[in-house]
Design a protein around this motif. Structure first.
Motif, PDB file in Angstrom:
ATOM      1  N   LEU A  42       0.814  -1.191   0.000  1.00 34.33           N
ATOM      2  CA  LEU A  42       0.000   0.000   0.000  1.00 34.33           C
ATOM      3  C   LEU A  42       0.863   1.263   0.000  1.00 34.33           C
ATOM      4  CD1 LEU A  42      -2.840   1.203   0.099  1.00 34.33           C
ATOM      5  CD2 LEU A  42      -2.706   1.080   2.575  1.00 34.33           C
ATOM      6  N   LEU A  43       1.912   1.280   0.830  1.00 35.81           N
ATOM      7  CA  LEU A  43       2.777   2.460   0.879  1.00 35.81           C
ATOM      8  C   LEU A  43       3.384   2.799  -0.481  1.00 35.81           C
ATOM      9  CD1 LEU A  43       4.739   2.226   4.265  1.00 35.81           C
ATOM     10  CD2 LEU A  43       3.113   3.961   3.567  1.00 35.81           C
ATOM     11  N   PRO A  44       3.944   1.816  -1.202  1.00 33.72           N
ATOM     12  CA  PRO A  44       4.534   2.163  -2.504  1.00 33.72           C
ATOM     13  C   PRO A  44       3.519   2.765  -3.473  1.00 33.72           C
ATOM     14  CG  PRO A  44       5.266  -0.008  -1.832  1.00 33.72           C
ATOM     15  CD  PRO A  44       4.195   0.419  -0.864  1.00 33.72           C
ATOM     16  N   SER A  45       2.321   2.219  -3.516  1.00 31.63           N
ATOM     17  CA  SER A  45       1.299   2.729  -4.432  1.00 31.63           C
ATOM     18  C   SER A  45       0.879   4.143  -4.063  1.00 31.63           C
ATOM     19  CB  SER A  45       0.074   1.821  -4.425  1.00 31.63           C
ATOM     20  OG  SER A  45       0.426   0.534  -4.871  1.00 31.63           O
ATOM     21  N   LEU A  46       0.691   4.381  -2.787  1.00 26.76           N
ATOM     22  CA  LEU A  46       0.296   5.707  -2.334  1.00 26.76           C
ATOM     23  C   LEU A  46       1.405   6.724  -2.594  1.00 26.76           C
ATOM     24  CD1 LEU A  46      -1.746   7.552  -1.042  1.00 26.76           C
ATOM     25  CD2 LEU A  46      -0.957   6.780   1.208  1.00 26.76           C
ATOM     26  N   ALA A  47       2.660   6.347  -2.329  1.00 22.53           N
ATOM     27  CA  ALA A  47       3.777   7.255  -2.578  1.00 22.53           C
ATOM     28  C   ALA A  47       3.888   7.586  -4.061  1.00 22.53           C
ATOM     29  CB  ALA A  47       5.072   6.644  -2.060  1.00 22.53           C
ATOM     30  N   THR A  48       3.723   6.602  -4.915  1.00 22.30           N
ATOM     31  CA  THR A  48       3.764   6.829  -6.360  1.00 22.30           C
ATOM     32  C   THR A  48       2.653   7.780  -6.784  1.00 22.30           C
ATOM     33  OG1 THR A  48       4.735   4.650  -6.741  1.00 22.30           O
ATOM     34  CG2 THR A  48       3.663   5.700  -8.616  1.00 22.30           C
ATOM     35  N   LEU A  49       1.472   7.591  -6.246  1.00 16.95           N
ATOM     36  CA  LEU A  49       0.349   8.478  -6.545  1.00 16.95           C
ATOM     37  C   LEU A  49       0.657   9.912  -6.113  1.00 16.95           C
ATOM     38  CD1 LEU A  49      -2.581   8.800  -7.539  1.00 16.95           C
ATOM     39  CD2 LEU A  49      -3.307   8.250  -5.209  1.00 16.95           C
ATOM     40  N   LEU A  50       1.237  10.076  -4.950  1.00 12.62           N
ATOM     41  CA  LEU A  50       1.599  11.409  -4.473  1.00 12.62           C
ATOM     42  C   LEU A  50       2.623  12.080  -5.380  1.00 12.62           C
ATOM     43  CD1 LEU A  50       1.752  10.723  -0.635  1.00 12.62           C
ATOM     44  CD2 LEU A  50       0.051  12.110  -1.845  1.00 12.62           C
ATOM     45  N   VAL A  51       3.586  11.318  -5.863  1.00 12.15           N
ATOM     46  CA  VAL A  51       4.586  11.859  -6.798  1.00 12.15           C
ATOM     47  C   VAL A  51       3.888  12.321  -8.071  1.00 12.15           C
ATOM     48  CG1 VAL A  51       6.563  11.286  -8.257  1.00 12.15           C
ATOM     49  CG2 VAL A  51       6.530  10.548  -5.874  1.00 12.15           C
ATOM     50  N   GLN A  72       7.902  11.766   2.743  1.00 10.12           N
ATOM     51  CA  GLN A  72       7.571  11.267   4.078  1.00 10.12           C
ATOM     52  C   GLN A  72       7.132   9.806   4.034  1.00 10.12           C
ATOM     53  OE1 GLN A  72       8.201  12.593   6.965  1.00 10.12           O
ATOM     54  NE2 GLN A  72       7.375  10.778   7.974  1.00 10.12           N
ATOM     55  N   LEU A  73       6.339   9.440   3.037  1.00 13.60           N
ATOM     56  CA  LEU A  73       5.896   8.042   2.933  1.00 13.60           C
ATOM     57  C   LEU A  73       7.055   7.102   2.632  1.00 13.60           C
ATOM     58  CD1 LEU A  73       2.430   7.881   1.152  1.00 13.60           C
ATOM     59  CD2 LEU A  73       3.033   7.241   3.473  1.00 13.60           C
ATOM     60  N   TYR A  74       7.950   7.514   1.736  1.00 11.92           N
ATOM     61  CA  TYR A  74       9.113   6.661   1.453  1.00 11.92           C
ATOM     62  C   TYR A  74       9.991   6.521   2.692  1.00 11.92           C
ATOM     63  CZ  TYR A  74       8.123   6.301  -3.530  1.00 11.92           C
ATOM     64  OH  TYR A  74       7.552   6.005  -4.744  1.00 11.92           O
ATOM     65  N   ARG A  75      10.159   7.590   3.454  1.00 13.82           N
ATOM     66  CA  ARG A  75      10.940   7.504   4.699  1.00 13.82           C
ATOM     67  C   ARG A  75      10.252   6.562   5.697  1.00 13.82           C
ATOM     68  NH1 ARG A  75      15.178  10.800   4.318  1.00 13.82           N
ATOM     69  NH2 ARG A  75      14.996  12.814   3.288  1.00 13.82           N
ATOM     70  N   GLU A  76       8.941   6.634   5.750  1.00  8.37           N
ATOM     71  CA  GLU A  76       8.186   5.720   6.611  1.00  8.37           C
ATOM     72  C   GLU A  76       8.371   4.272   6.141  1.00  8.37           C
ATOM     73  OE1 GLU A  76       3.529   4.846   7.676  1.00  8.37           O
ATOM     74  OE2 GLU A  76       4.140   6.948   7.397  1.00  8.37           O
ATOM     75  N   GLY A  77       8.362   4.073   4.832  1.00  8.33           N
ATOM     76  CA  GLY A  77       8.600   2.743   4.289  1.00  8.33           C
ATOM     77  C   GLY A  77       9.968   2.205   4.663  1.00  8.33           C
ATOM     78  N   ILE A  78      10.976   3.070   4.632  1.00  8.10           N
ATOM     79  CA  ILE A  78      12.332   2.660   5.017  1.00  8.10           C
ATOM     80  C   ILE A  78      12.364   2.261   6.491  1.00  8.10           C
ATOM     81  CG2 ILE A  78      14.676   3.529   5.414  1.00  8.10           C
ATOM     82  CD1 ILE A  78      14.307   5.152   2.765  1.00  8.10           C
ATOM     83  N   GLN A  79      11.679   3.009   7.329  1.00  9.09           N
ATOM     84  CA  GLN A  79      11.645   2.675   8.760  1.00  9.09           C
ATOM     85  C   GLN A  79      10.915   1.368   9.015  1.00  9.09           C
ATOM     86  OE1 GLN A  79       9.915   6.181  10.572  1.00  9.09           O
ATOM     87  NE2 GLN A  79      11.934   7.017  11.054  1.00  9.09           N
ATOM     88  N   ARG A  80       9.795   1.182   8.345  1.00 13.17           N
ATOM     89  CA  ARG A  80       8.997  -0.024   8.571  1.00 13.17           C
ATOM     90  C   ARG A  80       9.596  -1.263   7.926  1.00 13.17           C
ATOM     91  NH1 ARG A  80       2.588   1.261   7.862  1.00 13.17           N
ATOM     92  NH2 ARG A  80       2.416   2.833   9.494  1.00 13.17           N
ATOM     93  N   TYR A  81      10.161  -1.086   6.728  1.00 13.07           N
ATOM     94  CA  TYR A  81      10.667  -2.212   5.943  1.00 13.07           C
ATOM     95  C   TYR A  81      12.097  -1.912   5.478  1.00 13.07           C
ATOM     96  CZ  TYR A  81       5.587  -2.665   5.741  1.00 13.07           C
ATOM     97  OH  TYR A  81       4.256  -2.730   6.067  1.00 13.07           O
ATOM     98  N   PRO A  82      13.055  -1.889   6.393  1.00 10.20           N
ATOM     99  CA  PRO A  82      14.412  -1.444   6.047  1.00 10.20           C
ATOM    100  C   PRO A  82      15.131  -2.309   5.013  1.00 10.20           C
ATOM    101  CG  PRO A  82      14.344  -2.364   8.261  1.00 10.20           C
ATOM    102  CD  PRO A  82      12.925  -2.264   7.793  1.00 10.20           C
ATOM    103  N   ASP A  83      14.668  -3.511   4.805  1.00  8.77           N
ATOM    104  CA  ASP A  83      15.322  -4.372   3.811  1.00  8.77           C
ATOM    105  C   ASP A  83      14.686  -4.287   2.433  1.00  8.77           C
ATOM    106  OD1 ASP A  83      17.231  -5.259   5.619  1.00  8.77           O
ATOM    107  OD2 ASP A  83      15.947  -6.883   6.334  1.00  8.77           O
ATOM    108  N   GLN A  84      13.639  -3.495   2.297  1.00 10.78           N
ATOM    109  CA  GLN A  84      12.994  -3.300   0.994  1.00 10.78           C
ATOM    110  C   GLN A  84      13.658  -2.116   0.293  1.00 10.78           C
ATOM    111  OE1 GLN A  84      10.635  -5.290  -0.403  1.00 10.78           O
ATOM    112  NE2 GLN A  84      10.957  -6.601   1.373  1.00 10.78           N
ATOM    113  N   THR A  85      14.606  -2.397  -0.567  1.00 11.01           N
ATOM    114  CA  THR A  85      15.401  -1.338  -1.192  1.00 11.01           C
ATOM    115  C   THR A  85      14.595  -0.500  -2.176  1.00 11.01           C
ATOM    116  OG1 THR A  85      16.248  -2.932  -2.811  1.00 11.01           O
ATOM    117  CG2 THR A  85      17.586  -2.523  -0.840  1.00 11.01           C
TER     118      THR A  85
END
Length: 109
Positions: A1-10, A20-33
């Motif tokens: 959900l985060l990637p889709s929403l971030a892409t939509l925002l871009v 902010q969403l990509y930073r949140e994604g990094i915090q939540r899923y640090p291994d998802q490059t």
């Protein structure tokens, strides 16, 4: 959900919210490059190259087998006219990452 929403925002030019969403994604899923490289793309468009380079470096630490990350980082060094760093990055990728024709091609240039 985060990637889709971030892409939509871009796509809607809501860059601060996407960052902010990509930073949140990094915090939540640090291994998802994915989050690192997409955030880096936004930062590059905003002329924040040093931050983007740091993100690529962190992504490589998280996933050293991902050849694309080495290519992206090496290309950013080339953009900065730091050819020695670009070559070293491609060479490290060749040694560390899974085989990639593109990685060899970038190194050969």
């Amino acid at each position: 959900l985060l990637p889709s929403l971030a892409t939509l925002l871009v796509e809607q030019n809501r860059t601060p919210e996407a960052i902010q969403l990509y930073r949140e994604g990094i915090q939540r899923y640090p291994d998802q490059t994915y989050f690192y490289s997409n955030l880096a793309d936004i930062l590059i468009a905003d002329n924040r190259m040093n931050e983007a380079i740091a993100l690529y470096q962190e992504a490589i630490q998280r996933n050293p087998k991902n050849a694309t990350l080495y290519i992206l980082l090496g290309n950013r060094y080339e953009d900065q006219k730091q050819d020695d760093k670009a070559i070293a990055t491609y060479q490290k990728g060749i040694q560390q990452a899974e085989f990639s024709d593109s990685l060899y091609a970038n190194w050969a240039e």
